[in-house]
Design an enzyme around this catalytic site. Sequence first.
Site, PDB file in Angstrom:
ATOM      1  N   GLU A  86      -3.156  -9.259  -1.114  1.00 37.02           N
ATOM      2  CA  GLU A  86      -2.841  -8.138  -0.590  1.00 37.02           C
ATOM      3  C   GLU A  86      -1.954  -8.103   0.866  1.00 37.02           C
ATOM      4  O   GLU A  86      -2.208  -9.222   1.629  1.00 37.02           O
ATOM      5  CB  GLU A  86      -4.302  -7.580  -0.127  1.00 37.02           C
ATOM      6  CG  GLU A  86      -4.002  -5.895   0.552  1.00 37.02           C
ATOM      7  CD  GLU A  86      -5.359  -5.373   1.048  1.00 37.02           C
ATOM      8  OE1 GLU A  86      -6.218  -6.091   1.199  1.00 37.02           O
ATOM      9  OE2 GLU A  86      -5.467  -4.066   1.029  1.00 37.02           O
ATOM     10  N   ARG A 146      -0.394  -0.793  -4.638  1.00 38.48           N
ATOM     11  CA  ARG A 146      -1.689  -0.109  -4.608  1.00 38.48           C
ATOM     12  C   ARG A 146      -1.271   1.274  -4.332  1.00 38.48           C
ATOM     13  O   ARG A 146      -0.518   1.817  -3.601  1.00 38.48           O
ATOM     14  CB  ARG A 146      -2.523  -0.759  -3.476  1.00 38.48           C
ATOM     15  CG  ARG A 146      -3.983   0.091  -3.637  1.00 38.48           C
ATOM     16  CD  ARG A 146      -4.885  -0.790  -2.463  1.00 38.48           C
ATOM     17  NE  ARG A 146      -4.693   0.411  -1.193  1.00 38.48           N
ATOM     18  CZ  ARG A 146      -5.590   0.432  -0.143  1.00 38.48           C
ATOM     19  NH1 ARG A 146      -6.765  -0.381  -0.242  1.00 38.48           N
ATOM     20  NH2 ARG A 146      -5.414   1.390   0.781  1.00 38.48           N
ATOM     21  N   HIS A 172     -13.070   1.948  -2.575  1.00 38.35           N
ATOM     22  CA  HIS A 172     -13.663   1.736  -1.498  1.00 38.35           C
ATOM     23  C   HIS A 172     -15.170   2.193  -1.465  1.00 38.35           C
ATOM     24  O   HIS A 172     -15.533   2.747  -0.567  1.00 38.35           O
ATOM     25  CB  HIS A 172     -12.983   2.420  -0.161  1.00 38.35           C
ATOM     26  CG  HIS A 172     -12.707   1.680   1.085  1.00 38.35           C
ATOM     27  ND1 HIS A 172     -13.338   2.013   2.275  1.00 38.35           N
ATOM     28  CD2 HIS A 172     -12.058   0.850   1.322  1.00 38.35           C
ATOM     29  CE1 HIS A 172     -12.996   1.353   3.268  1.00 38.35           C
ATOM     30  NE2 HIS A 172     -12.129   0.421   2.602  1.00 38.35           N
ATOM     31  N   HIS A 200      -8.219 -10.544   0.582  1.00 33.50           N
ATOM     32  CA  HIS A 200      -7.943  -9.044   1.380  1.00 33.50           C
ATOM     33  C   HIS A 200      -6.970  -9.504   2.522  1.00 33.50           C
ATOM     34  O   HIS A 200      -6.756 -10.673   2.758  1.00 33.50           O
ATOM     35  CB  HIS A 200      -9.224  -9.042   2.156  1.00 33.50           C
ATOM     36  CG  HIS A 200      -9.413  -7.667   2.841  1.00 33.50           C
ATOM     37  ND1 HIS A 200     -10.454  -7.643   3.857  1.00 33.50           N
ATOM     38  CD2 HIS A 200      -8.823  -6.607   2.781  1.00 33.50           C
ATOM     39  CE1 HIS A 200     -10.449  -6.297   4.301  1.00 33.50           C
ATOM     40  NE2 HIS A 200      -9.291  -5.900   3.839  1.00 33.50           N
ATOM     41  N   HIS A 256       0.770  -1.370   0.004  1.00 32.06           N
ATOM     42  CA  HIS A 256      -0.002  -0.093  -0.245  1.00 32.06           C
ATOM     43  C   HIS A 256       1.041   1.350   0.018  1.00 32.06           C
ATOM     44  O   HIS A 256       1.615   1.496   0.957  1.00 32.06           O
ATOM     45  CB  HIS A 256      -0.910   0.215   1.203  1.00 32.06           C
ATOM     46  CG  HIS A 256      -1.988  -0.829   1.438  1.00 32.06           C
ATOM     47  ND1 HIS A 256      -3.157  -0.542   2.115  1.00 32.06           N
ATOM     48  CD2 HIS A 256      -2.073  -2.007   0.761  1.00 32.06           C
ATOM     49  CE1 HIS A 256      -3.930  -1.218   1.735  1.00 32.06           C
ATOM     50  NE2 HIS A 256      -3.586  -2.341   1.050  1.00 32.06           N
ATOM     51  N   ARG A 293     -12.189 -10.997  -3.881  1.00 29.73           N
ATOM     52  CA  ARG A 293     -11.342 -10.387  -2.778  1.00 29.73           C
ATOM     53  C   ARG A 293     -11.674 -11.056  -1.268  1.00 29.73           C
ATOM     54  O   ARG A 293     -11.169 -10.902  -0.266  1.00 29.73           O
ATOM     55  CB  ARG A 293     -11.406  -8.957  -2.548  1.00 29.73           C
ATOM     56  CG  ARG A 293     -11.435  -8.220  -3.672  1.00 29.73           C
ATOM     57  CD  ARG A 293      -9.949  -7.394  -3.597  1.00 29.73           C
ATOM     58  NE  ARG A 293      -9.787  -6.707  -2.519  1.00 29.73           N
ATOM     59  CZ  ARG A 293      -8.742  -6.753  -1.518  1.00 29.73           C
ATOM     60  NH1 ARG A 293      -7.892  -7.644  -2.056  1.00 29.73           N
ATOM     61  NH2 ARG A 293      -8.628  -6.103  -0.406  1.00 29.73           N
ATOM     62  N   GLU A 310     -10.597  -1.573  -7.410  1.00 32.54           N
ATOM     63  CA  GLU A 310     -11.328  -2.460  -6.362  1.00 32.54           C
ATOM     64  C   GLU A 310     -12.482  -1.729  -5.687  1.00 32.54           C
ATOM     65  O   GLU A 310     -12.340  -0.591  -5.593  1.00 32.54           O
ATOM     66  CB  GLU A 310     -10.110  -2.647  -5.364  1.00 32.54           C
ATOM     67  CG  GLU A 310     -10.808  -3.186  -4.155  1.00 32.54           C
ATOM     68  CD  GLU A 310      -9.683  -3.260  -2.817  1.00 32.54           C
ATOM     69  OE1 GLU A 310      -8.395  -3.345  -3.296  1.00 32.54           O
ATOM     70  OE2 GLU A 310      -9.908  -3.611  -1.740  1.00 32.54           O
ATOM     71  N   ASP A 316      -7.977   1.484  -4.945  1.00 35.42           N
ATOM     72  CA  ASP A 316      -9.033   1.008  -4.492  1.00 35.42           C
ATOM     73  C   ASP A 316     -10.251   2.121  -4.108  1.00 35.42           C
ATOM     74  O   ASP A 316      -9.729   3.331  -3.478  1.00 35.42           O
ATOM     75  CB  ASP A 316      -8.588   0.428  -2.962  1.00 35.42           C
ATOM     76  CG  ASP A 316      -9.848  -0.081  -1.802  1.00 35.42           C
ATOM     77  OD1 ASP A 316     -11.031  -0.132  -2.394  1.00 35.42           O
ATOM     78  OD2 ASP A 316      -9.559  -0.796  -0.854  1.00 35.42           O
ATOM     79  N   TRP A 325     -18.187   4.605   3.671  1.00 40.14           N
ATOM     80  CA  TRP A 325     -16.997   4.751   3.751  1.00 40.14           C
ATOM     81  C   TRP A 325     -16.016   3.960   3.029  1.00 40.14           C
ATOM     82  O   TRP A 325     -16.217   2.904   2.853  1.00 40.14           O
ATOM     83  CB  TRP A 325     -16.571   4.854   5.451  1.00 40.14           C
ATOM     84  CG  TRP A 325     -14.976   5.013   5.615  1.00 40.14           C
ATOM     85  CD1 TRP A 325     -14.546   6.066   5.708  1.00 40.14           C
ATOM     86  CD2 TRP A 325     -13.919   3.815   5.929  1.00 40.14           C
ATOM     87  NE1 TRP A 325     -12.885   5.863   6.043  1.00 40.14           N
ATOM     88  CE2 TRP A 325     -12.854   4.379   5.899  1.00 40.14           C
ATOM     89  CE3 TRP A 325     -14.304   2.563   6.331  1.00 40.14           C
ATOM     90  CZ2 TRP A 325     -11.760   3.820   6.121  1.00 40.14           C
ATOM     91  CZ3 TRP A 325     -12.887   1.995   6.319  1.00 40.14           C
ATOM     92  CH2 TRP A 325     -11.661   2.559   6.349  1.00 40.14           C
ATOM     93  N   GLU A 377     -13.962  -7.842  -0.359  1.00 38.34           N
ATOM     94  CA  GLU A 377     -13.572  -7.949   1.021  1.00 38.34           C
ATOM     95  C   GLU A 377     -14.397  -8.121   2.034  1.00 38.34           C
ATOM     96  O   GLU A 377     -14.101  -8.563   3.271  1.00 38.34           O
ATOM     97  CB  GLU A 377     -12.334  -6.784   1.216  1.00 38.34           C
ATOM     98  CG  GLU A 377     -13.073  -5.546   1.109  1.00 38.34           C
ATOM     99  CD  GLU A 377     -11.936  -4.458   1.126  1.00 38.34           C
ATOM    100  OE1 GLU A 377     -10.831  -4.723   0.667  1.00 38.34           O
ATOM    101  OE2 GLU A 377     -11.997  -3.650   2.028  1.00 38.34           O
ATOM    102  N   TYR A 421      -9.938   7.877   2.443  1.00 39.98           N
ATOM    103  CA  TYR A 421      -9.425   6.561   2.704  1.00 39.98           C
ATOM    104  C   TYR A 421      -8.286   6.099   2.016  1.00 39.98           C
ATOM    105  O   TYR A 421      -8.084   6.791   0.989  1.00 39.98           O
ATOM    106  CB  TYR A 421     -10.344   5.566   2.135  1.00 39.98           C
ATOM    107  CG  TYR A 421     -10.183   4.271   2.062  1.00 39.98           C
ATOM    108  CD1 TYR A 421     -10.012   3.639   3.188  1.00 39.98           C
ATOM    109  CD2 TYR A 421      -9.430   3.704   0.736  1.00 39.98           C
ATOM    110  CE1 TYR A 421      -9.409   2.268   3.199  1.00 39.98           C
ATOM    111  CE2 TYR A 421      -8.931   2.427   0.819  1.00 39.98           C
ATOM    112  CZ  TYR A 421      -8.821   1.687   1.995  1.00 39.98           C
ATOM    113  OH  TYR A 421      -8.290   0.603   2.242  1.00 39.98           O
TER     114      TYR A 421
HETATM  115  O1  EZ4 Z   1     -10.706  -0.634   4.638  1.00 38.73           O
HETATM  116  O2  EZ4 Z   1      -9.632  -3.740   6.076  1.00 38.73           O
HETATM  117  O3  EZ4 Z   1      -8.240  -3.215   0.644  1.00 38.73           O
HETATM  118  N1  EZ4 Z   1      -8.049  -2.858   1.634  1.00 38.73           N
HETATM  119  C1  EZ4 Z   1      -9.023  -2.272   2.436  1.00 38.73           C
HETATM  120  C2  EZ4 Z   1      -9.184  -2.184   3.835  1.00 38.73           C
HETATM  121  C3  EZ4 Z   1     -10.445  -2.187   4.596  1.00 38.73           C
HETATM  122  C4  EZ4 Z   1     -10.164  -2.532   6.084  1.00 38.73           C
HETATM  123  C5  EZ4 Z   1     -11.384  -2.313   7.046  1.00 38.73           C
HETATM  124  O4  EZ4 Z   1     -11.460  -2.904   8.065  1.00 38.73           O
HETATM  125  O5  EZ4 Z   1     -10.096  -1.842   1.846  1.00 38.73           O
HETATM  126  O6  EZ4 Z   1      -8.076  -0.933   4.205  1.00 38.73           O
HETATM  127 CO    CO Z   2     -10.226  -2.679  -0.121  1.00 36.72          CO
END
Ligand code: EZ4
Ligand code: CO
Length: 402
Positions: free
Chosen positions: A339, A147, A212, A312, A122, A283, A236, A210, A402, A262, A159
């Site tokens: 990941e 990522r 999210h 995940h 990440h 995922r 993602e 991602d 979120w 995930e 995020y």
């Molecule tokens: O936000 O696991 O791809 N990874 C993610 C994570 C999630 C967290 C939530 O607890 O999207 O960072």
């Molecule tokens: Co994610």
Amino acid sequence: MKIVDAKVIVTAPGRNFVTLKITTDEGLHGIGDATLNGRELAVAAYLNDHLIPCLIGRDAHQIEDIWQYLYKGAYWRGGPVTMSAIAAVDTALWDIKAKAAGLPLYQLLGGRSRSGVMVYGHANGRDIEETADEVDRFIELGYKAVRAQCGIPGLASTYGVSSDKLFYEPADADLPSENLWSTERYLDQVPKLFERLRSRFGFEPHLLHDAHHRLTPIEAARLGQSLEPYRLFWLEDSVPAENQEAWRTIRQHTVTPLAVGEIFNTVWQCRTLIEQELIDYVRTTVVHAGGITHLRRIATLADLHHVRTGCHGATDLSPVCMGAALHFDIWVPNFGIQEYMRHTPETDAVFPHDYRFDSGYLLPGETPGHGVDIDESLAAKYPYQRAYLPVNRLLDGTLTSW
Ligand code: EZ4
Ligand code: CO
């Protein structure tokens, strides 16, 4: 081989983890991850109050029967709390069976299909240049896939962007912190980020992103199109997937590969996505999708439809989940990527393990079982600390994903 004891261990070496430890009359023990970020104690109570009393005295070798007993036998099926609890039992029992056989867990699944598990790290920064420098750091560390997330001009936080770069932890406050979100600003920024990353690093490193769960299908379609020149490994969680058919809109408009799953707990939550070939990567992982036993079923269905795995692997999934996932990954025929957010040294000390990172790959060890254990006396030094994931609002205050 009878189960004689099962106990839940909650520990917070920097963040909360819930672990189930099952012991048998032959003196073998196995452990499973039961961590559900921000809802940890619900899974601990589910295990303590409802599952453990049903486990004592059962044959630890009957993994499938115990899985069905806990899934169908509850009458109330699925959901993250139930499935994380079942996953913990399942993972601990696979650990025990592999130890009893004297083999690393992947051998029981069918043996190695590859020499290592490609992982992605990440990279994140407050702006495009800081993110680019972080991508560079991961490439220097040997990662083949990274990522990339970056701050959005005009938004105080978003995020995936954190002050602690290597150990990003989203559950950041005693009560949920509040973020502000603007899809318009985000959709302007992300293509600029990847344009910069490709111009600096070329097309050799795999790049991922991602979203999210923040977009609508048509917004995701636009983002996918605008990212096509930069050839992402995947985009993602662009759209929440309770409505699986909605992903057809994204699919019809872009060739950017799509990943989701995930937060899924069962195969039923991705069945349409997989069968109608609306995604490229699923995922789901061990802890939130019912353990090795159920994850294997999802992967088998996915394999029929050209969908590969991308488990995940955020820091809120404990090293126990990571260890088990690596045994799954090294076997599963339709593996895509794993990941890998690094755990802190404090966490790694509580969960001694034999997997290791080498040149962009994680390698499961050869220890019988899944190769991860828990140091209970060290775990006891880190009591539970309440922590929540943030919530997200639009600029006008409307609560959003979120
Ligand atoms: O936000 O696991 O791809 N990874 C993610 C994570 C999630 C967290 C939530 O607890 O999207 O960072
Ligand atoms: Co994610």
